[in-house]
Design an enzyme around this catalytic site. Sequence first.
Site, mmCIF file in Angstrom:
data_model
loop_
_atom_site.group_PDB
_atom_site.id
_atom_site.type_symbol
_atom_site.label_atom_id
_atom_site.label_comp_id
_atom_site.label_asym_id
_atom_site.label_seq_id
_atom_site.Cartn_x
_atom_site.Cartn_y
_atom_site.Cartn_z
ATOM 1 N N ASP A 11 0.812 6.956 -4.714
ATOM 2 C CA ASP A 11 1.317 6.510 -6.008
ATOM 3 C C ASP A 11 2.208 7.612 -6.570
ATOM 4 O O ASP A 11 1.768 8.757 -6.710
ATOM 5 C CB ASP A 11 0.161 6.252 -6.983
ATOM 6 C CG ASP A 11 -0.687 5.063 -6.551
ATOM 7 O OD1 ASP A 11 -0.225 4.294 -5.689
ATOM 8 O OD2 ASP A 11 -1.813 4.912 -7.055
ATOM 9 N N ASP A 130 -1.550 -9.251 -5.259
ATOM 10 C CA ASP A 130 -2.814 -8.811 -5.858
ATOM 11 C C ASP A 130 -3.562 -10.085 -6.237
ATOM 12 O O ASP A 130 -2.998 -10.954 -6.896
ATOM 13 C CB ASP A 130 -2.565 -7.972 -7.118
ATOM 14 C CG ASP A 130 -1.824 -6.671 -6.806
ATOM 15 O OD1 ASP A 130 -1.766 -6.291 -5.629
ATOM 16 O OD2 ASP A 130 -1.293 -6.046 -7.750
#
Lengths: 253, 200
Positions: A11, A130
């Site tokens: 990330d 997701d």
Amino acid sequence: MLAKRIIPCLDVRDGKVVKGINFVGIKEVGDPVECAAEYDRQGADEIVFLDITASNEGRGTMLDVVRRTAQKVFVPLTVGGGIRTIDDFRDTLRAGADKVSVNSAAVKNPQLIKEAADIFGCQCVVVAIDAKKCEDGHYTVVINGGRIDMGIDAVEWAKKAEELGAGEILLTSMDTDGVKGGFDLDMLNAVCSVVKIPVIASGGCGKLEHFTEVFEKTNSSAALAASLFHYKELTVGQVKRELARHDIPVRAT
Amino acid sequence: MIAIVDYGAGNIFSVKNALDFLGIENKLTADAKDLENADRIILPGVGAFPWAMKKLNESGLVPTIKEQAKVKPFLGICLGMQLIFDKGYEFEETDGLGLIKGSVEKIEREKLSVPHMGWNSLVYNMECPILRGISEGEYVYFVHSYAAKCNDDSVAAYCDYDGKVTALVYDGKYVIGTQFHPEKSGKTGLKMLKNFSELV
């Protein structure tokens, strides 16, 4: 025979790795280029950068990170986060990414998948989904880290993404993500059974056995993990040796 | 010096990045003189066969490439490898460079996805100088929907994807082609590029 892939995910915000990591021997802690190089040394089959930068200025920083990574990491590099337009695809690929992953922008505008696949080839279009389980047993697509339920069936969406030209599905279960109790095998099986393109399992791995389990009990082509590798709980090499011990085909490290 | 043929095909920088990383002198070029002066030539490429041949033809480099591939080590990578053959059948029949006999045809698989994408292991068929020091069974990175069909004696290595897929071709002299991407195949791929840079 194709190897099952192990993919560490980083990330990145404003050009820095966000999760606190501390690789031995790396001076610039938090430099995504150095982290990617370390994962490459460990035997990562691919590296994913997830850009969580909010500002536009930050996007340029991310492209610079991609450019510098491509100069010293020689495994495929996937970049996602904030990809909204064909220009975003083009800029990211030109900077040296091999694949671009697109999530909410594709949910809102599915034609983006088709356009990108037509222009750049389906091999570089990764559709990230997701999803979480509903009370009725179906899986629903969520965005914004699970906060917004799009009311779209995740299995149907995966099928549609493939038809539109997606080269891969990166499937993250919001139910298992961060829990460390193992990948969401049921959700993965539901999606793997309807698409031919590779499915990357994401969300939930907390220990070595979870990697073996996801490849023995689902048709996932790859497994992705972030914090497990960030916090050095496991190395990519350890995971691969464990998989090899269970006769799961992996690229030796 | 290795000349990397720059004919407008995508993603040629990854090949340059890999050679730079290895400290191998190289030059991206569309100049016939550079190909003549180079010690070795790499033809990279990502994209579609007809489009790439059109670009190559427009560059005016085709006669030079054909001539130079007879006198110095020549490496085609991915689409660059496919262009080595007589004909391609992506969308339409297109003449290739004809450096090795054979054609390039769509991969058809009932159960598996096309493109064939990911790390696959090499099964050796004959010796090839870029494999020096690399063991059979090593994994390399593939991304392609079309594959070469040619005589078995031109194939240095296959991989298995529910059937044989041509992975590495060699004419026994100077012309080598990799369907996979050595520049994306980690240490194994870098070793192949290093080997290529030492061929004479």
